[in-house]
Enzyme design. Structure first.
Site, PDB file in Angstrom:
ATOM      1  N   SER A   1       0.850  -1.191   0.000  1.00 42.84           N
ATOM      2  CA  SER A   1       0.000   0.000   0.000  1.00 42.84           C
ATOM      3  C   SER A   1       0.881   1.234   0.000  1.00 42.84           C
ATOM      4  CB  SER A   1      -0.926   0.020   1.217  1.00 42.84           C
ATOM      5  OG  SER A   1      -1.777   1.156   1.170  1.00 42.84           O
ATOM      6  N   GLU A   2       0.541   2.211  -0.823  1.00 38.88           N
ATOM      7  CA  GLU A   2       1.439   3.348  -1.014  1.00 38.88           C
ATOM      8  C   GLU A   2       1.606   4.212   0.229  1.00 38.88           C
ATOM      9  OE1 GLU A   2      -0.938   6.835  -3.222  1.00 38.88           O
ATOM     10  OE2 GLU A   2      -1.090   4.898  -4.213  1.00 38.88           O
ATOM     11  N   ASN A   3       0.709   4.053   1.222  1.00 36.87           N
ATOM     12  CA  ASN A   3       0.892   4.826   2.456  1.00 36.87           C
ATOM     13  C   ASN A   3       1.907   4.175   3.404  1.00 36.87           C
ATOM     14  OD1 ASN A   3      -1.124   2.800   2.789  1.00 36.87           O
ATOM     15  ND2 ASN A   3      -1.807   3.753   4.687  1.00 36.87           N
TER      16      ASN A   3
ATOM     17  N   SER B   1       7.992   4.009   0.548  1.00 35.28           N
ATOM     18  CA  SER B   1       6.951   3.362  -0.240  1.00 35.28           C
ATOM     19  C   SER B   1       6.995   3.838  -1.697  1.00 35.28           C
ATOM     20  CB  SER B   1       5.577   3.649   0.365  1.00 35.28           C
ATOM     21  OG  SER B   1       4.568   3.012  -0.372  1.00 35.28           O
TER      22      SER B   1
END
Length: 216
Positions: A53-55, A95
């Site tokens: 997940s990009e977070n 990320s």
């Protein structure tokens, strides 16, 4: 051959299962906001897929059971998720370095339009009052080794989201490899669209009429 046979669209979960079927063992996969997050719930048992997940999460599991949500553990769409054994949290910058550095095998994104040659438009329709939200889509679309799109084939007005040329602002050029829809699955190539599969009962001629583009 009749093109009026009855057919049934894939449900959102059936579509998610169709996408999950093609994810190879050992893949590192980013699931975009919206429909793509459902793919996490349909990964085949025994197949190791590492969800990103990009977070700043690596090793996400399926959605939590009702009542078991932890809102300190969310994906990029602010939905509660689970973390598998060995999962990790890290800085947002790390990320994006994974995304931009070619470390994501597959990203699955939603879209407003995809061109026959794989151009992607998924962050703005240009509608007055709409809030553009590109997020990390540009980074994923160009940084992932493969970009797949998961969407309904037609708009609410009945127009095809697969087009000869995108009319919405572009996210990336020639970046989409596959398009999974409620009616069929397609591959985008420099020569145009290749039909991979179609729902039972929908004739190829009828599908091509909906899309309005040649299907190889």
């Amino acid at each position: 051959m009749s093109t009026t046979m009855s057919y049934r669209r894939r449900s959102k979960d059936e579509l998610a299962a169709r996408v999950a079927q093609d994810i190879f063992d050992g893949a590192v996969v980013n699931l975009g906001i919206g429909q793509p997050t459902r793919v996490a719930n349909h990964l085949p048992p025994g197949r190791e897929v590492i969800l990103h997940s990009e977070n700043g999460i690596l090793g996400m599991g399926p959605a939590p059971a009702e009542g078991q949500e932890d809102y300190d553990l969310i994906n990029a769409g602010k939905q509660p998720v689970t973390l598998l054994a060995g999962g990790a949290y890290f800085h947002h910058a790390d990320s994006f370095a994974m995304m931009r550095g070619g470390h994501i095998d597959i990203c699955v994104l939603g879209a407003f339009q995809v061109s026959a040659t794989g151009d992607l438009a998924n962050w703005s329709t240009g509608e007055e009052g709409a809030i553009p939200a590109v997020g990390g889509a540009m980074d994923l679309a160009t940084g992932a080794r493969q970009t797949w799109v998961m969407m309904d084939l037609l708009t609410k007005q009945g127009a095809s989201k697969l087009v000869e040329r995108c009319t919405y602002p572009l996210t990336g050029l020639a970046c989409v490899k596959r398009v999974y829809t409620d009616l069929a699955t397609f591959e985008c190539t420099p020569q145009g669209l290749v039909l991979i599969d179609v729902v039972e009962g929908l004739a190829r001629e009828a599908l091509q009429a909906m899309v309005g583009l040649p299907l190889r």
